[in-house]
Write a protein that holds these residues in place. Structure first.
Motif, PDB file in Angstrom:
ATOM      1  N   ASN A 163       0.893  -1.400  -0.511  1.00  0.00           N
ATOM      2  CA  ASN A 163       0.320  -0.066   0.315  1.00  0.00           C
ATOM      3  C   ASN A 163       0.788   1.118  -0.462  1.00  0.00           C
ATOM      4  O   ASN A 163       1.169   1.917   1.356  1.00  0.00           O
ATOM      5  CB  ASN A 163      -1.394   0.133   1.253  1.00  0.00           C
ATOM      6  N   TRP A 164       1.829   2.210  -1.474  1.00  0.00           N
ATOM      7  CA  TRP A 164       2.372   2.766  -1.276  1.00  0.00           C
ATOM      8  C   TRP A 164       1.622   3.674  -0.788  1.00  0.00           C
ATOM      9  O   TRP A 164       2.132   5.523  -0.001  1.00  0.00           O
ATOM     10  CB  TRP A 164       2.058   3.241  -2.650  1.00  0.00           C
ATOM     11  N   LYS A 165       0.301   4.364  -0.501  1.00  0.00           N
ATOM     12  CA  LYS A 165      -0.462   5.585   0.249  1.00  0.00           C
ATOM     13  C   LYS A 165       0.267   4.932   1.918  1.00  0.00           C
ATOM     14  O   LYS A 165      -0.009   6.321   2.636  1.00  0.00           O
ATOM     15  CB  LYS A 165      -1.102   6.020   0.397  1.00  0.00           C
ATOM     16  N   ASN A 166      -0.167   3.999   1.852  1.00  0.00           N
ATOM     17  CA  ASN A 166      -0.235   3.535   3.459  1.00  0.00           C
ATOM     18  C   ASN A 166       0.958   2.612   3.816  1.00  0.00           C
ATOM     19  O   ASN A 166       0.258   1.417   4.100  1.00  0.00           O
ATOM     20  CB  ASN A 166      -1.520   3.656   4.378  1.00  0.00           C
ATOM     21  N   LEU A 167       1.937   2.284   3.774  1.00  0.00           N
ATOM     22  CA  LEU A 167       3.075   1.469   4.157  1.00  0.00           C
ATOM     23  C   LEU A 167       3.312   0.327   4.974  1.00  0.00           C
ATOM     24  O   LEU A 167       3.336  -1.001   5.389  1.00  0.00           O
ATOM     25  CB  LEU A 167       4.623   0.974   4.003  1.00  0.00           C
ATOM     26  N   LYS A 168       2.406   0.912   6.212  1.00  0.00           N
ATOM     27  CA  LYS A 168       1.521  -0.074   7.589  1.00  0.00           C
ATOM     28  C   LYS A 168       0.384  -0.889   7.303  1.00  0.00           C
ATOM     29  O   LYS A 168       0.649  -1.628   8.393  1.00  0.00           O
ATOM     30  CB  LYS A 168       1.438   1.429   8.872  1.00  0.00           C
ATOM     31  N   LYS A 169      -0.112  -0.612   5.968  1.00  0.00           N
ATOM     32  CA  LYS A 169      -1.490  -1.211   6.000  1.00  0.00           C
ATOM     33  C   LYS A 169      -1.102  -2.522   4.659  1.00  0.00           C
ATOM     34  O   LYS A 169      -1.165  -1.883   3.569  1.00  0.00           O
ATOM     35  CB  LYS A 169      -2.783  -0.586   5.855  1.00  0.00           C
ATOM     36  N   PRO A 170      -0.975  -3.425   4.504  1.00  0.00           N
ATOM     37  CA  PRO A 170      -1.188  -4.047   2.922  1.00  0.00           C
ATOM     38  C   PRO A 170      -2.373  -3.809   2.133  1.00  0.00           C
ATOM     39  O   PRO A 170      -3.616  -3.867   2.939  1.00  0.00           O
ATOM     40  CB  PRO A 170      -1.170  -5.344   3.673  1.00  0.00           C
ATOM     41  N   LEU A 171      -2.506  -4.509   1.066  1.00  0.00           N
ATOM     42  CA  LEU A 171      -4.059  -4.314  -0.019  1.00  0.00           C
ATOM     43  C   LEU A 171      -4.198  -5.757  -0.272  1.00  0.00           C
ATOM     44  O   LEU A 171      -3.285  -6.913   0.093  1.00  0.00           O
ATOM     45  CB  LEU A 171      -3.264  -3.807  -1.076  1.00  0.00           C
ATOM     46  N   MET A 172      -4.710  -5.892  -0.164  1.00  0.00           N
ATOM     47  CA  MET A 172      -5.557  -7.371  -1.154  1.00  0.00           C
ATOM     48  C   MET A 172      -5.439  -7.563  -1.750  1.00  0.00           C
ATOM     49  O   MET A 172      -6.410  -6.239  -3.442  1.00  0.00           O
ATOM     50  CB  MET A 172      -7.453  -7.530  -0.468  1.00  0.00           C
ATOM     51  N   LEU A 173      -5.247  -8.654  -2.615  1.00  0.00           N
ATOM     52  CA  LEU A 173      -4.811  -9.124  -4.302  1.00  0.00           C
ATOM     53  C   LEU A 173      -6.362  -9.293  -4.940  1.00  0.00           C
ATOM     54  O   LEU A 173      -6.949 -10.401  -3.897  1.00  0.00           O
ATOM     55  CB  LEU A 173      -3.788  -9.691  -4.152  1.00  0.00           C
ATOM     56  N   LYS A 174      -6.702  -8.891  -5.369  1.00  0.00           N
ATOM     57  CA  LYS A 174      -8.401  -9.086  -6.664  1.00  0.00           C
ATOM     58  C   LYS A 174      -7.239 -10.689  -7.585  1.00  0.00           C
ATOM     59  O   LYS A 174      -6.379 -10.651  -8.123  1.00  0.00           O
ATOM     60  CB  LYS A 174      -8.062  -8.455  -7.547  1.00  0.00           C
ATOM     61  N   THR A 175      -8.074 -11.436  -7.185  1.00  0.00           N
ATOM     62  CA  THR A 175      -7.841 -12.596  -7.968  1.00  0.00           C
ATOM     63  C   THR A 175      -8.148 -13.097  -9.339  1.00  0.00           C
ATOM     64  O   THR A 175      -7.930 -13.959 -10.169  1.00  0.00           O
ATOM     65  CB  THR A 175      -8.046 -13.785  -6.923  1.00  0.00           C
ATOM     66  N   THR A 176      -9.225 -12.005 -10.063  1.00  0.00           N
ATOM     67  CA  THR A 176      -9.645 -12.779 -10.948  1.00  0.00           C
ATOM     68  C   THR A 176      -9.718 -11.938 -12.228  1.00  0.00           C
ATOM     69  O   THR A 176      -8.941 -10.314 -11.714  1.00  0.00           O
ATOM     70  CB  THR A 176     -11.092 -12.530 -10.837  1.00  0.00           C
ATOM     71  N   HIS A 177      -9.443 -11.827 -13.649  1.00  0.00           N
ATOM     72  CA  HIS A 177      -8.957 -11.599 -14.827  1.00  0.00           C
ATOM     73  C   HIS A 177     -11.057 -10.972 -15.006  1.00  0.00           C
ATOM     74  O   HIS A 177     -11.173 -11.697 -15.699  1.00  0.00           O
ATOM     75  CB  HIS A 177      -8.106 -11.886 -15.407  1.00  0.00           C
TER      76      HIS A 177
END
Length: 206
Positions: A192-206
């Protein structure tokens, strides 16, 4: 749907295909050169490869990142600093950052391994003993931020960009970047480039 939207979707589709091809080529080459007689392990990795390749490709195309995507080589690129960006990375500085953060499982963290910085992630938090465990490098605490083979760093934009882009240094001079592993590429899309203390959840579909 506007012409611009159509062009953007086509561009994403092309990038996705290029990324998949590059990732498949690289991973198959790695598997072909593995020094092992464990056929079942190789078969297992081959069976799961399509899922992880497509997941990584989709995430890299859709993630909001300050890095430049090189879809032909399935890599991130960024301007490399003359020396490894270790300012403010003393043991005290690093541990203070982690102590002041609400650590969560899945948080992407940088670890220095000799001439370069790799990505790892927290997979267990032990608040009672003031420590946490990373998936690859094991346990870190106030007394073992640095070990013989690695050094935990605090996430900063410069550090994270350098690790995602595979920057390396030798004798205080930049060297040719290395390509991060498929696992690290997936982790790079959880930053999470806006908040390095909180990870993002990856989307798994295309």
């Amino acid at each position: 749907m506007t012409q611009t939207t159509l062009w953007q979707e086509q561009q994403q589709t092309n990038q996705f295909a290029e990324l998949c091809n590059a990732l498949y080529e690289r991973e198959l080459s790695l598997l072909a050169n593995l020094d092992t007689d464990n056929v079942k392990a190789i078969q297992g990795r081959l069976q799961s490869l399509p899922y992880y390749v497509q997941k990584a490709a989709h995430a890299m195309v859709n993630t909001d990142s300050p890095l430049i995507l090189d879809s032909q080589n399935a890599a991130w690129t960024a301007k490399q600093s003359r020396t490894m960006p270790l300012s403010g990375q003393s043991v005290a500085d690093v541990w203070q950052w982690y102590q002041s953060s609400q650590l969560v499982v899945g948080l992407v963290v940088p670890v220095k391994e000799g001439s370069h910085i790799v990505l790892d992630c927290i997979d267990r938090v032990d608040n009672a003993n003031n420590r946490f465990r990373t998936n690859i490098h094991g346990w870190f605490g106030v007394k073992n931020v640095e070990t013989e083979r690695c050094q935990l760093l605090k996430p900063t934009k410069k550090i994270m960009m350098a690790s995602c882009a595979g920057h390396t240094w030798q004798n205080d001079a930049p060297c040719r970047p290395i390509i991060p592993s498929l696992r690290e590429l997936l982790l790079s899309c959880s930053i999470n480039w806006k908040n390095l203390k909180k990870p993002l959840m990856l989307k798994t579909t295309h």
